[in-house]
Design an enzyme around this catalytic site. Sequence first.
Site, PDB file in Angstrom:
ATOM      1  N   GLU A  44      32.315  35.305  78.090  1.00  0.00           N
ATOM      2  CA  GLU A  44      32.715  36.302  77.092  1.00  0.00           C
ATOM      3  C   GLU A  44      33.479  37.431  77.789  1.00  0.00           C
ATOM      4  OE1 GLU A  44      29.477  38.604  75.399  1.00  0.00           O
ATOM      5  OE2 GLU A  44      30.608  39.043  73.581  1.00  0.00           O
ATOM      6  N   LYS A 115      33.461  35.400  67.395  1.00  0.00           N
ATOM      7  CA  LYS A 115      32.029  35.740  67.419  1.00  0.00           C
ATOM      8  C   LYS A 115      31.527  36.108  66.027  1.00  0.00           C
ATOM      9  CE  LYS A 115      28.839  38.866  69.801  1.00  0.00           C
ATOM     10  NZ  LYS A 115      28.699  40.137  70.514  1.00  0.00           N
ATOM     11  N   CYS A 156      27.490  34.987  72.788  1.00  0.00           N
ATOM     12  CA  CYS A 156      26.465  35.962  73.162  1.00  0.00           C
ATOM     13  C   CYS A 156      25.320  36.035  72.149  1.00  0.00           C
ATOM     14  CB  CYS A 156      27.111  37.312  73.413  1.00  0.00           C
ATOM     15  SG  CYS A 156      26.193  38.289  74.605  1.00  0.00           S
TER      16      CYS A 156
HETATM   17  N1  LIG Z   1      27.509  41.172  73.632  1.00  0.00           N
HETATM   18  C1  LIG Z   1      26.379  40.730  73.115  1.00  0.00           C
HETATM   19  O1  LIG Z   1      26.370  40.114  72.052  1.00  0.00           O
HETATM   20  C2  LIG Z   1      25.139  41.032  73.911  1.00  0.00           C
HETATM   21  C3  LIG Z   1      23.933  40.299  73.388  1.00  0.00           C
HETATM   22  C4  LIG Z   1      22.681  40.616  74.111  1.00  0.00           C
HETATM   23  O2  LIG Z   1      22.660  41.176  75.188  1.00  0.00           O
HETATM   24  C5  LIG Z   1      21.434  40.247  73.451  1.00  0.00           C
HETATM   25  O3  LIG Z   1      20.386  40.590  73.975  1.00  0.00           O
HETATM   26  O4  LIG Z   1      21.457  39.620  72.371  1.00  0.00           O
END
Ligand SMILES: NC(=O)CCC(=O)C(=O)O
Length: 282
Positions: A44, A115, A156
């Site tokens: 990412e 995303k 993520c």
């Molecule tokens: N950039 C993100 O989406 C971070 C996601 C993350 O750290 C989590 O714990 O979920």
Amino acid sequence: MASKFRLALIQLYVEKFRPNNLARASRLIAQAASNGAAVVVLPEFFTCWCDPKYFIENKEQLDGPTNRMLSQAARDNRVFLFGGTFPEAIPDSEMLYNTCQIFNPRGDLVGMFRKLHLFDVDLGPRMKITESEMMVPGKSLTVVDTGFCRTGFGVCVDLRYPELARLYAKRGVDLMTYMGGFSLTTGPHHLQVLQRARAIDNQIYVANVGPASNHDAPYVTYGHSAVADPWGRIIGETGSDEDIVYADIDLDLIADTRTRLPVDHMRRDDLFETRDLTEEQT
Ligand SMILES: NC(=O)CCC(=O)C(=O)O
């Protein structure tokens, strides 16, 4: 479809600005290919630091320098390339998408994914993040057939949603690929548990690839890129520094796991279901 292939996850050390990141990613893609990888994945936000100031300075449209580097690297190295994500500029808007581009070994763009879930959290001092202030979520799933595997994508925090992986599994994916940048606060406690859970839930391979930890950056990512097999075992992993994780994928293990442990046959579809309300990709 070949049932065995080598997957490589590039845990890139990301600098502030795009040019050095593109150059380093290009070198590491070549290295992964020379070590036998047929499918290569970037993390990412691999083009700049994960922070509003750097998103504004490094945002670009779909046909920008990142697209050109990825297309050429896929073609030069004859690999399927899941090109991490970059801040995608939205014309006539201050807002961005968090977008992944996918290339075949001829360098053709064969898919993209934006995303779906935005990370709006208050996790204590220096960990208040409100992605929805500058990002627009995607609305569709993306499945790509590589000839080696059928793959679904997430970014993520998308890893936290079992329903999403379940929808992809219903579409027949063998591998879920999550390009992530988990935080230092949540990563050590949640990342590998979630990854293994999604693999066990669906009896598929699950890859997660994040940027290396960079302690100069405003948002420090946890790293720990890894691959889980359909039994939930971690078959390749790394720590927090720049590295390439290799995993030899054997798709026969999916059918073998499902035969021995037929979770789908036992499921009470008469009592509950996961419905697909996503939009078609445009
Ligand atoms: N950039 C993100 O989406 C971070 C996601 C993350 O750290 C989590 O714990 O979920």
